[in-house]
Design an enzyme around this catalytic site. Structure first.
Site, mmCIF file in Angstrom:
data_model
loop_
_atom_site.group_PDB
_atom_site.id
_atom_site.type_symbol
_atom_site.label_atom_id
_atom_site.label_comp_id
_atom_site.label_asym_id
_atom_site.label_seq_id
_atom_site.Cartn_x
_atom_site.Cartn_y
_atom_site.Cartn_z
ATOM 1 N N LEU A 1 0.847 -1.198 0.000
ATOM 2 C CA LEU A 1 0.000 0.000 0.000
ATOM 3 C C LEU A 1 0.880 1.245 0.000
ATOM 4 O O LEU A 1 1.927 1.280 0.659
ATOM 5 C CB LEU A 1 -0.893 0.001 1.242
ATOM 6 C CG LEU A 1 -1.815 -1.202 1.408
ATOM 7 C CD1 LEU A 1 -2.820 -0.948 2.520
ATOM 8 C CD2 LEU A 1 -2.528 -1.549 0.107
ATOM 9 N N GLY B 1 1.189 -5.257 1.109
ATOM 10 C CA GLY B 1 0.100 -5.321 0.130
ATOM 11 C C GLY B 1 0.506 -6.008 -1.171
ATOM 12 O O GLY B 1 -0.339 -6.588 -1.862
HETATM 13 C C1 LIG Z 1 -6.555 -2.243 10.795
HETATM 14 C C2 LIG Z 1 -5.722 -2.208 9.619
HETATM 15 C C3 LIG Z 1 -4.777 -1.093 9.578
HETATM 16 C C4 LIG Z 1 -3.785 -0.961 8.759
HETATM 17 C C5 LIG Z 1 -3.387 -1.962 7.762
HETATM 18 C C6 LIG Z 1 -2.619 -1.317 6.654
HETATM 19 C C7 LIG Z 1 -1.952 -2.318 5.839
HETATM 20 C C8 LIG Z 1 -0.893 -1.983 5.113
HETATM 21 C C9 LIG Z 1 -0.175 -2.909 4.267
HETATM 22 C C10 LIG Z 1 0.905 -2.261 3.440
HETATM 23 O O1 LIG Z 1 1.054 -2.617 2.322
HETATM 24 S S1 LIG Z 1 1.847 -1.003 4.138
HETATM 25 C C11 LIG Z 1 3.183 -0.747 3.022
HETATM 26 C C12 LIG Z 1 4.319 -1.606 3.394
HETATM 27 N N1 LIG Z 1 5.345 -1.532 2.420
HETATM 28 C C13 LIG Z 1 6.630 -1.645 2.723
HETATM 29 O O2 LIG Z 1 7.019 -1.797 3.852
HETATM 30 C C14 LIG Z 1 7.607 -1.510 1.575
HETATM 31 C C15 LIG Z 1 8.487 -0.332 1.725
HETATM 32 N N2 LIG Z 1 9.382 -0.230 0.615
HETATM 33 C C16 LIG Z 1 10.494 -0.968 0.492
HETATM 34 O O3 LIG Z 1 10.832 -1.801 1.298
HETATM 35 C C17 LIG Z 1 11.351 -0.680 -0.710
HETATM 36 O O4 LIG Z 1 10.938 0.518 -1.274
HETATM 37 C C18 LIG Z 1 11.298 -1.777 -1.804
HETATM 38 C C19 LIG Z 1 12.036 -3.033 -1.295
HETATM 39 C C20 LIG Z 1 9.886 -2.131 -2.188
HETATM 40 C C21 LIG Z 1 12.047 -1.256 -3.062
HETATM 41 O O5 LIG Z 1 13.321 -0.834 -2.720
HETATM 42 P P1 LIG Z 1 14.092 0.143 -3.718
HETATM 43 O O6 LIG Z 1 13.984 -0.350 -5.102
HETATM 44 O O7 LIG Z 1 15.464 0.329 -3.143
HETATM 45 O O8 LIG Z 1 13.278 1.502 -3.703
HETATM 46 P P2 LIG Z 1 13.285 2.645 -2.572
HETATM 47 O O9 LIG Z 1 13.154 2.045 -1.235
HETATM 48 O O10 LIG Z 1 14.438 3.535 -2.812
HETATM 49 O O11 LIG Z 1 11.913 3.397 -2.893
HETATM 50 C C22 LIG Z 1 11.761 4.250 -4.020
HETATM 51 C C23 LIG Z 1 10.779 5.332 -3.667
HETATM 52 O O12 LIG Z 1 9.506 4.735 -3.375
HETATM 53 C C24 LIG Z 1 9.079 5.117 -2.062
HETATM 54 N N3 LIG Z 1 8.308 4.000 -1.482
HETATM 55 C C25 LIG Z 1 8.716 2.741 -1.325
HETATM 56 N N4 LIG Z 1 7.733 1.986 -0.814
HETATM 57 C C26 LIG Z 1 6.663 2.806 -0.641
HETATM 58 C C27 LIG Z 1 5.343 2.605 -0.130
HETATM 59 N N5 LIG Z 1 4.890 1.414 0.267
HETATM 60 N N6 LIG Z 1 4.525 3.655 -0.097
HETATM 61 C C28 LIG Z 1 4.944 4.883 -0.523
HETATM 62 N N7 LIG Z 1 6.200 5.126 -1.008
HETATM 63 C C29 LIG Z 1 7.038 4.095 -1.057
HETATM 64 C C30 LIG Z 1 10.377 5.396 -1.330
HETATM 65 O O13 LIG Z 1 10.148 6.211 -0.212
HETATM 66 C C31 LIG Z 1 11.176 6.091 -2.395
HETATM 67 O O14 LIG Z 1 10.635 7.387 -2.516
HETATM 68 P P3 LIG Z 1 11.539 8.648 -2.890
HETATM 69 O O15 LIG Z 1 10.610 9.799 -2.905
HETATM 70 O O16 LIG Z 1 12.577 8.750 -1.796
HETATM 71 O O17 LIG Z 1 12.131 8.326 -4.225
#
Ligand SMILES: CC/C=C\CC/C=C/CC(=O)SCCNC(=O)CCNC(=O)[C@H](O)C(C)(C)COP(=O)(O)OP(=O)(O)OC[C@H]1O[C@@H](n2cnc3c(N)ncnc32)[C@H](O)[C@@H]1OP(=O)(O)O
Length: 325
Positions: free
Chosen positions: A131, A176
């Site tokens: 997400l 997600g």
């Molecule tokens: C009661 C219920 C309540 C709540 C439930 C809610 C449920 C939520 C489920 C979810 O899905 S929460 C999201 C969890 N996601 C993560 O933990 C993933 C985080 N991201 C990563 O680990 C890494 O980005 C990656 C392994 C996927 C890719 O790595 P890499 O290729 O090195 O890219 P970067 O880390 O440099 O990321 C590039 C860019 O994208 C932004 N970003 C990454 N993930 C997200 C995200 N999930 N949402 C928004 N933005 C994200 C990251 O900050 C970088 O942004 P820049 O602006 O710095 O370029």
């Protein structure tokens, strides 16, 4: 009058076909079971496309996947569709990407030629980052409601799809992203990536239906350990515990293996396959259908809590800091 008559004729035809088919597949099912299955499957999907469309809500009528965030291709020969997430850099699931996916899945549900679907990503290293955290961090009330409701609908459409599904996981697949792959019946992953439901690492709780999707793939004990610790598995580790089914050398290989998996269903009667899948998934699907609003309210109140906002802020800072290094 005419639509009513056509509805009766179509439904009777479906009942007849099913009962003629059952002895062949030695499925024991009584009439009440059939009615339950038909209701669960949304029987309108079985009717003539034109009539089904007339019976569907207007919002579903114009479904055809043409969002730039989601590419949909159909192999006319095999009937296998490929849905590709295309939101660089990491396919984080924001409202618009979710809407594109929903449109694609619902369009395929209405497409009688569809024999199966492969879900994949246009990114060279990420299947989906889960997400979009920006949808949950300091959220706008109307948008965050629509965001969560659309996520629920995507899950219902994919987890409850009548066509067979495979995730060709050609990159990292946290949270997600992992959920989307868990909705598919089969997962094929490229080497040296990570996958898992890591919500606890963000200080948030994976909803019940995220957990039940994982429990459909791996044993309870493994799921409990993975979910409570927010563990991310490497491709090899995921294969070992059954979180994925196969490893592919690269994306092309993952797609070829996905097509091979789907091709086996050419020999299986589609209605028998569909009923089996949907019966297995029935309780989770029914729970969601009956508890959408409750689930939405839980999410909204959870995400609005200062402690959750603080956790998301810290997590975002961590992501940015990682990039700055
Ligand atoms: C009661 C219920 C309540 C709540 C439930 C809610 C449920 C939520 C489920 C979810 O899905 S929460 C999201 C969890 N996601 C993560 O933990 C993933 C985080 N991201 C990563 O680990 C890494 O980005 C990656 C392994 C996927 C890719 O790595 P890499 O290729 O090195 O890219 P970067 O880390 O440099 O990321 C590039 C860019 O994208 C932004 N970003 C990454 N993930 C997200 C995200 N999930 N949402 C928004 N933005 C994200 C990251 O900050 C970088 O942004 P820049 O602006 O710095 O370029």
């Amino acid at each position: 009058m005419l639509p009513t008559m056509m509805f009766v004729i179509d439904t009777a035809g479906l009942v007849l076909r099913l009962f003629l088919l059952l002895p062949i597949y030695r499925i024991k099912v009584n009439f009440l079971d059939f009615v339950r299955y038909a209701k669960m499957m949304n029987i309108t999907r079985q009717l003539r496309p034109s009539l089904a469309k007339a019976l569907m809500p207007t919002a579903m009528r114009a479904m055809s996947a043409d969002s730039k965030l989601v590419e949909l291709t159909m192999n006319e020969k095999t009937g296998i569709a490929t849905v590709t997430m295309n939101r660089p850099p990491v396919n984080s699931l924001n409202l618009e990407l979710l809407q594109g996916l929903l449109k694609a899945f619902e369009g395929l549900e209405d497409d009688r030629k569809c024999r199966g679907m492969i879900l994949t990503s246009s990114s060279p290293t990420v299947f989906s980052a889960g997400l979009d955290i920006m949808e949950m961090y300091k959220p706008k009330p109307d948008r965050v409601k629509e965001f969560w409701t659309t996520l629920q609908d995507v899950w219902l459409a994919l987890y409850g799809s009548s066509f067979p599904t495979v995730a060709a996981i050609n990159g990292h697949s946290p949270a997600g992203g992992c959920l989307l792959s868990l909705c598919c019946e089969y997962r094929i992953m490229c080497p040296n990536y990570s996958i898992g439901l890591n919500e606890t690492k963000l200080g948030i709780v994976a909803p019940k239906w995220f957990m039940s999707s994982m429990l459909g793939a791996i044993p309870y004990r493994e799921a409990e350990l993975a979910l409570t610790s927010g563990r991310m598995f490497s491709t090899d580790e995921a294969l070992k515990i059954g979180l994925i089914d196969e490893v592919a050398s690269d994306k092309a290989d993952a797609i070829a293996k996905s097509e091979k998996f789907l091709s086996q269903f050419a020999k299986i009667h589609p209605i028998a396959r569909k009923l089996t899948k949907l019966n297995l998934r029935h309780s989770a699907l029914e729970w969601m259908q009956e508890n959408k609003e409750l689930d939405l309210n839980i999410f909204i109140s959870f995400v609005g809590q200062p402690i959750v906002q603080k956790s998301l802020e810290k997590y975002l800072e961590g992501l940015k800091a990682k990039q700055a290094k």
